[in-house]
Design a protein around this motif. Structure first.
Motif, short mmCIF file in Angstrom:
data_model
loop_
_atom_site.label_atom_id
_atom_site.label_comp_id
_atom_site.label_asym_id
_atom_site.label_seq_id
_atom_site.Cartn_x
_atom_site.Cartn_y
_atom_site.Cartn_z
N PRO A 217 0.82 -1.20 0.26
CA PRO A 217 -0.11 0.06 -0.07
C PRO A 217 0.87 1.24 0.15
CG PRO A 217 -1.02 -1.62 1.49
CD PRO A 217 0.52 -2.00 0.91
N ALA A 218 2.06 1.43 0.73
CA ALA A 218 2.72 2.61 0.75
C ALA A 218 3.43 2.77 -0.81
CB ALA A 218 3.98 2.39 1.60
N VAL A 219 3.76 1.89 -1.42
CA VAL A 219 4.46 2.18 -2.67
C VAL A 219 3.23 2.48 -3.72
CG1 VAL A 219 5.60 1.20 -4.46
CG2 VAL A 219 6.42 0.67 -2.52
N LEU A 220 2.24 1.61 -3.69
CA LEU A 220 1.12 2.21 -4.60
C LEU A 220 0.56 3.42 -4.23
CD1 LEU A 220 -1.43 1.26 -6.34
CD2 LEU A 220 -2.60 0.57 -4.10
N LEU A 221 0.49 3.97 -3.02
CA LEU A 221 -0.02 5.47 -2.72
C LEU A 221 1.14 6.40 -3.27
CD1 LEU A 221 -1.88 7.27 -1.30
CD2 LEU A 221 -0.55 6.93 0.59
N LEU A 224 0.86 6.36 -7.15
CA LEU A 224 -0.33 6.84 -7.67
C LEU A 224 -0.28 8.38 -7.61
CD1 LEU A 224 -3.43 4.66 -6.54
CD2 LEU A 224 -2.97 5.32 -8.99
N GLU A 225 0.43 8.98 -6.48
CA GLU A 225 0.39 10.49 -6.19
C GLU A 225 1.23 10.98 -7.14
OE1 GLU A 225 1.66 13.55 -2.94
OE2 GLU A 225 2.05 11.46 -2.41
N ARG A 226 2.28 10.48 -7.77
CA ARG A 226 3.04 10.87 -8.83
C ARG A 226 2.24 10.67 -10.12
NH1 ARG A 226 8.96 7.58 -8.35
NH2 ARG A 226 9.26 7.81 -6.04
N ALA A 227 1.60 9.72 -10.49
CA ALA A 227 0.64 9.86 -11.57
C ALA A 227 -0.38 10.88 -11.42
CB ALA A 227 -0.03 8.22 -11.83
N VAL A 228 -0.97 11.07 -10.33
CA VAL A 228 -1.89 12.18 -10.34
C VAL A 228 -1.16 13.68 -10.33
CG1 VAL A 228 -3.15 13.61 -8.40
CG2 VAL A 228 -3.54 11.14 -8.53
N GLU A 249 -8.91 2.89 -0.86
CA GLU A 249 -8.17 3.43 -0.18
C GLU A 249 -7.36 4.25 -0.33
OE1 GLU A 249 -6.88 -0.05 2.40
OE2 GLU A 249 -8.70 -0.17 3.48
N ALA A 250 -6.42 4.17 -1.23
CA ALA A 250 -5.67 5.07 -1.80
C ALA A 250 -6.10 6.35 -2.34
CB ALA A 250 -4.76 4.39 -2.94
N ALA A 251 -7.21 6.06 -2.95
CA ALA A 251 -8.12 7.25 -3.37
C ALA A 251 -8.51 8.36 -2.30
CB ALA A 251 -9.19 6.88 -4.14
N GLU A 252 -9.10 7.69 -1.32
CA GLU A 252 -9.26 8.33 0.00
C GLU A 252 -8.10 9.30 0.41
OE1 GLU A 252 -12.95 8.30 1.36
OE2 GLU A 252 -12.90 8.02 -0.51
N GLU A 253 -6.99 8.51 0.70
CA GLU A 253 -5.72 9.33 1.28
C GLU A 253 -5.34 10.46 0.21
OE1 GLU A 253 -2.67 7.13 3.09
OE2 GLU A 253 -3.99 5.58 2.73
N LEU A 254 -5.33 10.04 -1.19
CA LEU A 254 -4.85 11.00 -2.06
C LEU A 254 -5.56 12.37 -2.18
CD1 LEU A 254 -4.03 8.78 -5.10
CD2 LEU A 254 -2.41 10.21 -3.75
N ARG A 255 -6.92 12.36 -1.67
CA ARG A 255 -7.69 13.63 -1.63
C ARG A 255 -7.07 14.33 -0.56
NH1 ARG A 255 -13.64 12.18 -0.18
NH2 ARG A 255 -13.81 14.39 -0.64
N ALA A 256 -6.41 14.06 0.39
CA ALA A 256 -5.58 14.92 1.49
C ALA A 256 -4.43 15.30 1.08
CB ALA A 256 -5.67 14.08 2.75
N ARG A 257 -3.69 14.35 0.13
CA ARG A 257 -2.21 14.71 -0.14
C ARG A 257 -1.95 15.38 -1.51
NH1 ARG A 257 0.87 9.34 1.28
NH2 ARG A 257 2.59 10.33 -0.10
N ILE A 262 -9.78 15.46 -6.44
CA ILE A 262 -9.50 14.03 -6.66
C ILE A 262 -11.04 13.49 -6.83
CG2 ILE A 262 -8.82 11.59 -5.69
CD1 ILE A 262 -6.45 13.24 -6.80
N VAL A 263 -11.39 12.46 -7.57
CA VAL A 263 -12.37 12.06 -7.73
C VAL A 263 -12.34 10.32 -7.36
CG1 VAL A 263 -14.47 11.13 -9.01
CG2 VAL A 263 -13.56 13.51 -9.38
N ALA A 264 -12.68 9.93 -6.14
CA ALA A 264 -12.63 8.67 -5.93
C ALA A 264 -13.74 7.83 -6.57
CB ALA A 264 -12.57 8.58 -4.19
N PRO A 265 -13.58 6.83 -7.17
CA PRO A 265 -14.52 6.08 -7.60
C PRO A 265 -15.72 5.50 -6.78
CG PRO A 265 -12.68 4.63 -7.92
CD PRO A 265 -12.35 6.20 -7.11
#
Length: 279
Positions: A217-221, A224-228, A249-257, A262-265
């Motif tokens: 999950p940490a690497v995924l986040l 994904l943040e880099r892609a965003v 779950e990553a989408a939820e965290e990215l909204r704060a970062r 960010i639109v989480a599906p």
């Protein structure tokens, strides 16, 4: 053409992958169990004990939302169901259902096509008791979405359709950040099907195999943040859709970062279904 793992943006063109928005598929009668028993799907947190008869409720009294996970990961079903419950609240109980057959992740067009009849079978079984008010197809490619609407007559929201429409609603440019390079063409085709290509800035991919990223999950986040950020800074997107139910779950965290919207599906699909249920 997207090179897996490069993060290169892809834009609308002639998609080589198969579009995932399906009409009524051949064999729908079989998938829905007309004239024969349907395959059992795994249900998360059901209240009916084995062997207990189910009494159908009038549609007006039905309150439960059934979330169908088109992949076979029970852990992903539980995660997506928990997010949907937070969004919909106690007035709309959510029951998670995992399809009976298929891969742990949907990472290519063939897997999406194969998931459609499994979604139909799971939906038929889940709605048989009459307590279902509406359904969520919890994969970004929306396998079986239109056929499930036609077969059940109930409100049905798909993650991809709902998230893309929400992202484009204000007319601002939007992009997609996701982990599945083999679905890049299918997702771009989905944007075109919804009539949103004029606002679409492209798709950015994470580096690394989707299955390996999902296990960390940490690497995924981080990826994904880099892609965003690439969607926003390089492509000019003002909104970025996170393309994947298992990325909930990553989408939820990215909204704060992330500074970009960010639109989480999963929340987007819940909001779309809630609107349908009040019409």
């Amino acid at each position: 053409m997207t090179v897996p793992g490069t993060g290169t943006a892809t834009r609308a063109g002639t998609a080589t992958g198969t579009a995932t928005r399906a009409g009524t598929a051949p064999g729908i009668a079989t998938a829905l169990g007309i004239g024969r028993a349907t395959r059992a799907a795994t249900v998360t947190n059901t209240a009916t004990a084995p062997g207990t008869a189910t009494t159908a409720l009038p549609r007006a009294a039905a309150r439960t939302v059934v979330l169908i996970n088109p992949n076979t990961s029970a852990a992903t079903t539980a995660m997506m169901t928990a997010i949907a419950r937070r969004i919909l609240g106690p007035a709309r109980p959510v029951r998670g259902v995992t399809v009976a057959r298929g891969p742990l992740m949907l990472t290519d067009p063939a897997a999406l096509r194969a998931a459609a009849p499994e979604v139909l079978a799971a939906g038929a079984a889940a709605t048989a008791g009459g307590d279902c008010a509406g359904l969520l197809v919890a994969a970004f490619g929306d396998p079986g979405l239109e056929a499930l609407r036609a077969a059940t007559g109930l409100p049905v929201a798909g993650l991809g359709e709902a998230a893309l429409l929400e992202a484009a609603a204000d007319g601002a440019p939007f992009g997609i950040a996701t982990t599945t390079p083999l679905l890049a063409d299918a997702l771009t085709a989905r944007v075109a099907e919804l009539g949103l290509s004029d606002r679409y800035t492209g798709l950015r991919l994470t580096a690394g195999a989707p299955e390996r990223l999902s296990a960390d999950p940490a690497v995924l986040l981080d990826r994904l943040e880099r892609a965003v950020r690439a969607c926003a800074e390089r492509d000019g997107a003002r909104t970025v859709v996170i393309g994947g139910g298992p990325l909930g779950e990553a989408a939820e965290e990215l909204r704060a970062r992330c500074a970009v919207r960010i639109v989480a599906p999963i929340p987007a699909a819940c909001r779309a279904l809630a609107r349908l249920l009040t019409e």
